[in-house]
Design a protein around this motif. Sequence first.
Motif, short mmCIF file in Angstrom:
data_model
loop_
_atom_site.label_atom_id
_atom_site.label_comp_id
_atom_site.label_asym_id
_atom_site.label_seq_id
_atom_site.Cartn_x
_atom_site.Cartn_y
_atom_site.Cartn_z
N ALA A 1 40.85 27.04 87.32
CA ALA A 1 41.11 26.25 86.11
C ALA A 1 39.86 25.48 85.68
O ALA A 1 39.54 25.39 84.49
CB ALA A 1 42.28 25.30 86.34
N VAL A 2 39.13 24.93 86.65
CA VAL A 2 37.88 24.23 86.34
C VAL A 2 36.87 25.21 85.76
O VAL A 2 36.20 24.92 84.77
CB VAL A 2 37.31 23.53 87.60
N TYR A 3 36.77 26.40 86.36
CA TYR A 3 35.85 27.43 85.88
C TYR A 3 36.15 27.79 84.42
O TYR A 3 35.24 27.86 83.59
CB TYR A 3 35.94 28.67 86.77
N VAL A 4 37.40 27.99 84.10
CA VAL A 4 37.79 28.32 82.72
C VAL A 4 37.41 27.18 81.79
O VAL A 4 36.90 27.42 80.68
CB VAL A 4 39.29 28.67 82.63
N ASP A 5 37.60 25.94 82.20
CA ASP A 5 37.19 24.80 81.37
C ASP A 5 35.68 24.80 81.14
O ASP A 5 35.22 24.53 80.03
CB ASP A 5 37.60 23.48 82.03
N VAL A 6 34.91 25.08 82.18
CA VAL A 6 33.45 25.11 82.05
C VAL A 6 33.04 26.18 81.04
O VAL A 6 32.22 25.94 80.15
CB VAL A 6 32.76 25.35 83.42
N VAL A 7 33.62 27.36 81.16
CA VAL A 7 33.25 28.45 80.25
C VAL A 7 33.70 28.13 78.83
O VAL A 7 32.94 28.34 77.87
CB VAL A 7 33.82 29.79 80.74
N ARG A 8 34.89 27.63 78.66
CA ARG A 8 35.40 27.31 77.31
C ARG A 8 34.57 26.23 76.63
O ARG A 8 34.30 26.31 75.44
CB ARG A 8 36.86 26.86 77.38
N MET B 1 30.76 18.67 79.72
CA MET B 1 31.93 18.66 78.82
C MET B 1 33.21 18.90 79.60
O MET B 1 34.23 18.25 79.36
CB MET B 1 31.78 19.74 77.73
N ALA B 2 33.17 19.84 80.54
CA ALA B 2 34.35 20.11 81.38
C ALA B 2 34.69 18.88 82.22
O ALA B 2 35.87 18.56 82.41
CB ALA B 2 34.10 21.32 82.26
N SER B 3 33.67 18.19 82.72
CA SER B 3 33.93 17.01 83.54
C SER B 3 34.58 15.90 82.71
O SER B 3 35.46 15.19 83.19
CB SER B 3 32.65 16.51 84.20
N ARG B 4 34.16 15.75 81.44
CA ARG B 4 34.78 14.74 80.57
C ARG B 4 36.24 15.10 80.29
O ARG B 4 37.11 14.23 80.30
CB ARG B 4 34.00 14.61 79.27
N LEU C 1 36.01 37.64 85.44
CA LEU C 1 36.88 36.60 85.97
C LEU C 1 37.41 35.71 84.85
O LEU C 1 38.60 35.37 84.83
CB LEU C 1 36.14 35.74 87.01
N PHE C 2 36.55 35.34 83.91
CA PHE C 2 36.98 34.48 82.81
C PHE C 2 38.08 35.15 81.99
O PHE C 2 39.09 34.51 81.67
CB PHE C 2 35.80 34.12 81.91
N GLN D 1 41.65 33.36 82.18
CA GLN D 1 42.12 32.74 80.95
C GLN D 1 43.55 33.20 80.64
O GLN D 1 44.41 32.39 80.34
CB GLN D 1 41.17 33.10 79.80
N ARG D 2 43.79 34.51 80.75
CA ARG D 2 45.14 35.03 80.51
C ARG D 2 46.13 34.48 81.54
O ARG D 2 47.24 34.08 81.20
CB ARG D 2 45.14 36.57 80.57
N LEU D 3 45.72 34.47 82.80
CA LEU D 3 46.61 33.97 83.86
C LEU D 3 46.97 32.50 83.66
O LEU D 3 48.14 32.11 83.78
CB LEU D 3 45.98 34.16 85.23
N LEU D 4 45.97 31.70 83.37
CA LEU D 4 46.23 30.27 83.18
C LEU D 4 47.06 30.00 81.93
O LEU D 4 47.92 29.12 81.93
CB LEU D 4 44.91 29.49 83.15
N ASP D 5 46.82 30.78 80.86
CA ASP D 5 47.64 30.64 79.66
C ASP D 5 49.09 31.04 79.95
O ASP D 5 50.02 30.38 79.51
CB ASP D 5 47.08 31.48 78.51
N ASP D 6 49.26 32.12 80.72
CA ASP D 6 50.61 32.55 81.11
C ASP D 6 51.29 31.48 81.97
O ASP D 6 52.48 31.22 81.82
CB ASP D 6 50.57 33.87 81.87
N LEU D 7 50.54 30.88 82.88
CA LEU D 7 51.10 29.81 83.71
C LEU D 7 51.53 28.62 82.86
O LEU D 7 52.60 28.04 83.08
CB LEU D 7 50.10 29.35 84.76
N ALA D 8 50.72 28.25 81.89
CA ALA D 8 51.07 27.14 81.01
C ALA D 8 52.31 27.47 80.18
O ALA D 8 53.20 26.62 80.02
CB ALA D 8 49.90 26.81 80.08
#
Length: 175
Positions: A11-18, A24-27, A68-69, A73-80
């Motif tokens: 989830a952190v990785y996806v935030d960094v890439v997005r 920005m991801a840390s904020r 991986l991204f 991204q699809r997995l985390l969106d599906d989880l949400a």
Amino acid sequence: MRDPRFAEHLAVYVDVVRTGSFSMASRRRAVSPSAVVRQIDALEQDLGVPLIVRSTRALSLTDAGRHLFERAQRLLDDLADTHAEVAAFDTAISGTLRIACFPTFGKRYVIPVLASLAQQYPSLHVELDLTERLADPVAERLDLVVRMGELQDSSLIATKLAPQDRIVVAMPHLS
């Protein structure tokens, strides 16, 4: 997947890439940039491949990082989405409620409450089967069956609604 925090790191990785940057991801996550860097490092260590090529000006993804991204991204969106759908069960009553009962009982007790039920739960659809036959709740996929008389042995859940009194009434034969 050796690291038990894999999903968290993902989830952190996806935030960094997005967001395009560690800061920005840390904020967004309300943590320090070094905490984000440590989580990405742990993810790369766990996977055994580099995911992000870091420079002073920008981040770029390796082939493994892009792959991986896309998947993450699809997995985390599906989880949400799954979380939102399941959480909605707590507040929204919807679907179809299938009821079978004798016509006299249904007309006297069930039909009068259907209007208020529909008003209270607009997403609930009620299918009412007024029948004299003994409906089979399993075969007919019924949610509720009202019967009168003694309950035969069954694995179904039953609740007694009211006592049933019988009165024998006769009239003398008139010739």
